[in-house]
Design an enzyme around this catalytic site. Structure first.
Site, PDB file in Angstrom:
ATOM      1  N   THR A 195       0.921  -1.233  -0.115  1.00 28.87           N
ATOM      2  CA  THR A 195      -0.253  -0.217   0.036  1.00 28.87           C
ATOM      3  C   THR A 195       1.009   1.111   0.022  1.00 28.87           C
ATOM      4  OG1 THR A 195      -1.750  -1.218   1.129  1.00 28.87           O
ATOM      5  CG2 THR A 195      -1.725   0.974   1.250  1.00 28.87           C
ATOM      6  N   ARG A 201       6.939 -10.246  -4.934  1.00 31.68           N
ATOM      7  CA  ARG A 201       5.858 -10.813  -5.751  1.00 31.68           C
ATOM      8  C   ARG A 201       6.309 -10.246  -7.330  1.00 31.68           C
ATOM      9  NH1 ARG A 201       1.616  -7.577  -2.610  1.00 31.68           N
ATOM     10  NH2 ARG A 201       3.270  -6.179  -2.347  1.00 31.68           N
ATOM     11  N   VAL A 249       4.851   7.753  12.487  1.00 32.54           N
ATOM     12  CA  VAL A 249       3.802   8.237  13.336  1.00 32.54           C
ATOM     13  C   VAL A 249       2.931   9.193  12.893  1.00 32.54           C
ATOM     14  CG1 VAL A 249       3.337   9.377  15.848  1.00 32.54           C
ATOM     15  CG2 VAL A 249       5.504   8.118  15.157  1.00 32.54           C
ATOM     16  N   GLY A 256       0.851   8.849  10.111  1.00 26.72           N
ATOM     17  CA  GLY A 256       0.774   8.799   8.840  1.00 26.72           C
ATOM     18  C   GLY A 256       1.148   9.944   7.970  1.00 26.72           C
ATOM     19  N   ILE A 276       0.140  13.217   8.717  1.00 29.34           N
ATOM     20  CA  ILE A 276       0.199  14.171   9.724  1.00 29.34           C
ATOM     21  C   ILE A 276       1.580  14.520   9.811  1.00 29.34           C
ATOM     22  CG2 ILE A 276      -0.425  15.258  11.939  1.00 29.34           C
ATOM     23  CD1 ILE A 276      -2.530  12.961  11.953  1.00 29.34           C
ATOM     24  N   GLY A 301     -11.825  -3.002   5.765  1.00 27.11           N
ATOM     25  CA  GLY A 301     -10.169  -3.177   5.515  1.00 27.11           C
ATOM     26  C   GLY A 301      -9.536  -2.312   6.550  1.00 27.11           C
ATOM     27  N   GLU A 349      -7.062  -5.303  10.630  1.00 29.62           N
ATOM     28  CA  GLU A 349      -6.517  -6.680   9.857  1.00 29.62           C
ATOM     29  C   GLU A 349      -7.049  -7.806  10.414  1.00 29.62           C
ATOM     30  OE1 GLU A 349      -2.211  -6.797   9.806  1.00 29.62           O
ATOM     31  OE2 GLU A 349      -2.117  -4.443   9.704  1.00 29.62           O
ATOM     32  N   LYS A 386       4.365   3.969  18.655  1.00 30.90           N
ATOM     33  CA  LYS A 386       4.394   5.253  18.048  1.00 30.90           C
ATOM     34  C   LYS A 386       4.721   6.485  19.362  1.00 30.90           C
ATOM     35  CE  LYS A 386       1.232   4.420  14.351  1.00 30.90           C
ATOM     36  NZ  LYS A 386       0.002   4.148  13.913  1.00 30.90           N
ATOM     37  N   GLY A 417      -3.309   5.313   5.523  1.00 33.88           N
ATOM     38  CA  GLY A 417      -3.898   5.405   4.036  1.00 33.88           C
ATOM     39  C   GLY A 417      -2.770   5.720   3.098  1.00 33.88           C
TER      40      GLY A 417
HETATM   41  N1  HSE Z   1      -2.881   0.175  12.047  1.00 32.39           N
HETATM   42  C1  HSE Z   1      -2.554   1.426  11.839  1.00 32.39           C
HETATM   43  C2  HSE Z   1      -3.570   2.334  12.495  1.00 32.39           C
HETATM   44  C3  HSE Z   1      -1.736   1.725  10.607  1.00 32.39           C
HETATM   45  O1  HSE Z   1      -4.679   1.783  12.565  1.00 32.39           O
HETATM   46  O2  HSE Z   1      -3.359   3.623  12.490  1.00 32.39           O
HETATM   47  C4  HSE Z   1      -0.992   3.177  10.482  1.00 32.39           C
HETATM   48  O3  HSE Z   1       0.091   3.129  11.416  1.00 32.39           O
END
Ligand code: HSE
Length: 401
Positions: free
Chosen positions: A11, A44, A127, A129, A131, A182, A185, A200, A297
């Protein structure tokens, strides 16, 4: 042209390629030259996808390619990411990563290797994503003594708690919903038990205090015990429950923990819903600041990784100074810090609660019987536990109310 390699075409890896392609011209302008992904490592094959021309299954192809100046590690997990990243840094290649497990566990050593080799190991996306939070703590807030960090650092659990609060849904049902969408997990342990948030907050605490923080030292509690009934009580208190990673500095002691916290709805973190993340920071001069946005994301996370790539491309021959000391920061025990608690005990125990805890705030929730719920004043966890010995405890949740 600066050549880079991407380790992992999942991703975030495919997001990095997408961001670099979409914003190719403006990135070239900002760096002063083009950035080209020349190799992508993945187990892959991607037949039919143009990326296939760049795929290699052999890391040595990247390591031994002297034209590759920057390695982007977006595989996740400690191994083999650690071995690959260390080898890249020792070869004089810059590394940008989104991998919080790697940074929390091996960050001290990797930062030192980068410094010793006059290159950079950057991890903005590890940490929050997309931001900006690593760079602000390291750079914009560098004049501050940061006394508090309180973050909604995990999107999955924030989505689940939001659904439980808004829809009165049970934990198991929102977990299934999050998995179907999604967001969670198949094995949700790392998110719901707070392990993801723990790594984090370890990274943020290390940056703020410029010392290595061992995530194993951080008391971590997830959301698996939070119920629909807890949410009903929270609502009755005009509050909500959030999974928080926090660190706090007081009298030269640093505390860090991950736990669900019951916040009044007026608290800025209470309004952070769904998969969004937010990090609330308090500095001794600045006062309060909050960083809010998409904590996960593809494109949002990739954008933060690409920002690191750009910084590295602009500083090919210089270490820009991200570091923390390898000496471990000894965290103080969070249970010695007085906090408020929202407590539920079995039976009608108001009189007993009053005699043990004094004049606490009792709370009732519609349709909930045969129990007593209340919010304590500030109390140390050890004292709380002593007092609760004579009750049948249902739950005790930290509260800021
Ligand atoms: N599993 C993490 C979350 C993904 O839900 O924030 C991002 O680190």
């Amino acid at each position: 042209m600066i050549k880079i390699a991407v380790l992992g075409y999942g991703t975030v890896g495919s997001g990095v390629v997408h961001v670099l392609e979409t914003n190719k011209d403006l990135i070239a302008k900002r760096v002063g030259q083009e950035i080209e992904v020349s190799k992508v490592l993945d187990l892959r094959d991607f037949e039919g996808d143009p990326i296939q021309a760049k795929i290699t299954h052999n890391y040595d192809d990247i390591l031994n390619d002297d034209e590759i100046k920057i390695v982007v590690e977006v595989m996740g997990g400690v191994e083999p990411a650690y071995t690959f990243v260390k080898q890249a840094l020792l070869k004089g290649k810059h590394v940008a990563t989104s991998n919080k497990a790697l940074v929390a566990d091996k960050g001290s050593e990797l930062l030192k290797i980068a410094k010793d080799n006059n290159i950079n190991f950057l991890f903005e996306a590890s940490v929050g994503g997309g931001i900006p939070i690593i760079r602000p703590i390291f750079s914009s807030l560098t004049a501050e003594d940061i006394t508090d960090i309180k973050g909604i650092l995990n999107g999955t659990t924030n989505y689940m708690l939001t659904k439980m609060g808004e829809e009165g849904a049970e934990y198991d049902d929102v977990l299934k919903d999050a998995q179907n969408k999604g967001y969670a997990e198949a094995d949700p342990t790392a998110d719901v038990e707070g392990y993801d948030a723990c790594r984090k907050i370890a990274i943020l605490t290390a940056l703020a205090n410029e010392q290595f923080v061992d995530f194993n030292d951080i008391k971590t509690e997830g959301i698996t015990k939070i119920s629909k009934t807890d949410m009903k009580y929270a609502d009755a208190l005009n509050a909500t429950i959030k999974l928080i990673g926090a660190s706090h500095k007081e009298n030269d002691k640093v505390y860090a923990y991950v736990a669900p916290i019951l916040f009044e709805k007026s608290h800025p973190l209470a309004g952070v819903s769904d998969v969004f993340n937010a990090i609330f920071v308090k500095g001794n001069m600045l006062g309060d600041a909050m960083f809010y946005g998409q904590g996960a994301g593809k494109d949002a996370t990739a954008s933060a990784v690409v920002a690191d790539i750009i910084d590295e491309a602009r500083n090919l021959d210089a270490n820009i100074g991200y570091s923390w000391s390898e000496d471990k920061l000894e965290l103080a025990d969070i249970d010695t810090l007085p906090m408020k608690y929202f407590v539920r005990v079995k039976g009608d125990k108001e009189a007993d609660v009053k005699s043990s805890f004094g004049d606490v705030r009792f709370v009732k929730a519609d349709g909930v019987a045969d129990e007593t719920a209340f919010v304590t004043d500030l109390i140390k966890a050890s004292e709380l536990n002593d007092k609760l010995n004579s009750f049948e405890l249902i739950t005790a949740i930290k509260a800021e109310i």
